[in-house]
Design an enzyme around this catalytic site. Sequence first.
Site, short mmCIF file in Angstrom:
data_model
loop_
_atom_site.label_atom_id
_atom_site.label_comp_id
_atom_site.label_asym_id
_atom_site.label_seq_id
_atom_site.Cartn_x
_atom_site.Cartn_y
_atom_site.Cartn_z
N ASN A 15 1.15 -0.99 0.29
CA ASN A 15 -0.15 0.26 0.01
C ASN A 15 1.03 0.88 0.15
O ASN A 15 0.56 2.54 -0.78
CB ASN A 15 -0.97 0.29 1.14
CG ASN A 15 -2.23 -0.87 0.96
OD1 ASN A 15 -2.48 -0.51 -0.24
ND2 ASN A 15 -2.46 -1.84 1.13
N MET A 93 0.66 -2.49 12.45
CA MET A 93 -0.21 -3.64 13.48
C MET A 93 0.27 -2.88 15.09
O MET A 93 -0.22 -4.10 15.56
CB MET A 93 0.61 -4.48 13.51
CG MET A 93 0.43 -5.34 12.33
SD MET A 93 -1.28 -5.21 11.44
CE MET A 93 -1.49 -7.24 11.92
N ARG A 94 -0.32 -1.46 15.14
CA ARG A 94 -0.27 -1.20 16.82
C ARG A 94 -1.32 -0.43 16.65
O ARG A 94 -1.31 0.21 16.17
CB ARG A 94 0.74 -1.04 16.64
CG ARG A 94 2.54 -1.98 17.46
CD ARG A 94 4.04 -1.49 18.22
NE ARG A 94 4.83 -2.44 17.46
CZ ARG A 94 5.12 -3.02 18.36
NH1 ARG A 94 4.77 -2.97 19.55
NH2 ARG A 94 5.84 -4.08 17.86
N HIS A 112 -7.77 -0.57 5.92
CA HIS A 112 -8.35 -1.55 6.41
C HIS A 112 -8.99 -3.08 5.08
O HIS A 112 -9.63 -2.25 4.57
CB HIS A 112 -9.41 -1.09 7.77
CG HIS A 112 -9.46 -3.27 8.29
ND1 HIS A 112 -9.50 -3.17 9.19
CD2 HIS A 112 -10.32 -3.47 8.43
CE1 HIS A 112 -9.75 -5.11 9.90
NE2 HIS A 112 -10.52 -5.27 8.90
N ASP A 144 -8.87 6.69 15.37
CA ASP A 144 -9.62 7.28 16.31
C ASP A 144 -8.88 5.76 17.81
O ASP A 144 -7.99 5.33 16.99
CB ASP A 144 -11.03 7.07 16.69
CG ASP A 144 -11.92 6.26 16.67
OD1 ASP A 144 -10.92 4.90 16.17
OD2 ASP A 144 -13.00 6.25 16.76
N GLY A 146 -10.31 3.48 18.68
CA GLY A 146 -10.47 2.74 18.10
C GLY A 146 -9.90 1.84 17.28
O GLY A 146 -8.59 2.00 17.38
N ASP A 148 -9.99 0.11 13.95
CA ASP A 148 -10.60 0.14 12.87
C ASP A 148 -12.06 0.98 13.15
O ASP A 148 -13.23 0.28 12.50
CB ASP A 148 -10.91 -1.16 12.16
CG ASP A 148 -9.69 -1.60 12.09
OD1 ASP A 148 -8.58 -1.04 11.75
OD2 ASP A 148 -9.39 -3.03 12.25
#
Length: 192
Positions: A15, A93-94, A112, A144, A146, A148
């Site tokens: 990406n 991945m964090r 995502h 944000d 959360g 995803d």
Amino acid sequence: MSLRIAVLGSGSGSNCQSIFNAIDDGRLDAEVVIVLSDNPDAYILERARQRGVRAEVMDCQGYKNKFPLEVQEALAAQLTELKVDLVCLAGFMRLVKEPLLAAFPRRILNIHPALLPAFPGVEAWKQALEAGATQAGCTVHYVDAGMDTGEIIMQAYVPVLPDDTAATLHARIQVQEHILYPAAILSAISRL
Ligand code: GRF
């Protein structure tokens, strides 16, 4: 003046490559000023180096999943110093938290591999397949605190085919991701 982008990733960086490609063929008036990874072996770093883009490893202090707050604070300071306009997560991945979110409000995007809000979290294409979904896809959203959960910017649909495996479905989703991410970045820029 072209927009200054930072890309964060943990893996292959296809990406990130799609962002480079969009810049090169004039779809995106932007410059990737730095690529950062929490994984020293991630190929995303190599892609950046090959392009002559600054590539750096973030030391997450041995934590497997945690993104230590002091690392995020240092990163926020570094990206501010570099006058970064937009932070693009590309296979990172964090979970990003307040120190970065506060420094870059509505300026952090993520891609995502599912049609959010369905299937947040890891290996979303596999979740879609296992749930028997007939439509899969990908989403670019604002980040944000959360997982995803941020406001959706753009989505692309990918049909699930009867003989799909996790690998074939993910591969077709990635083709769409590479079109979607630059387009969504453009859309986010127009809303800045
Ligand atoms: C992509 O499928 C992206 O949606 C997800 O992680 C994968 C990263 O792929 N967040 P790459 O490293 O960009 O090739």
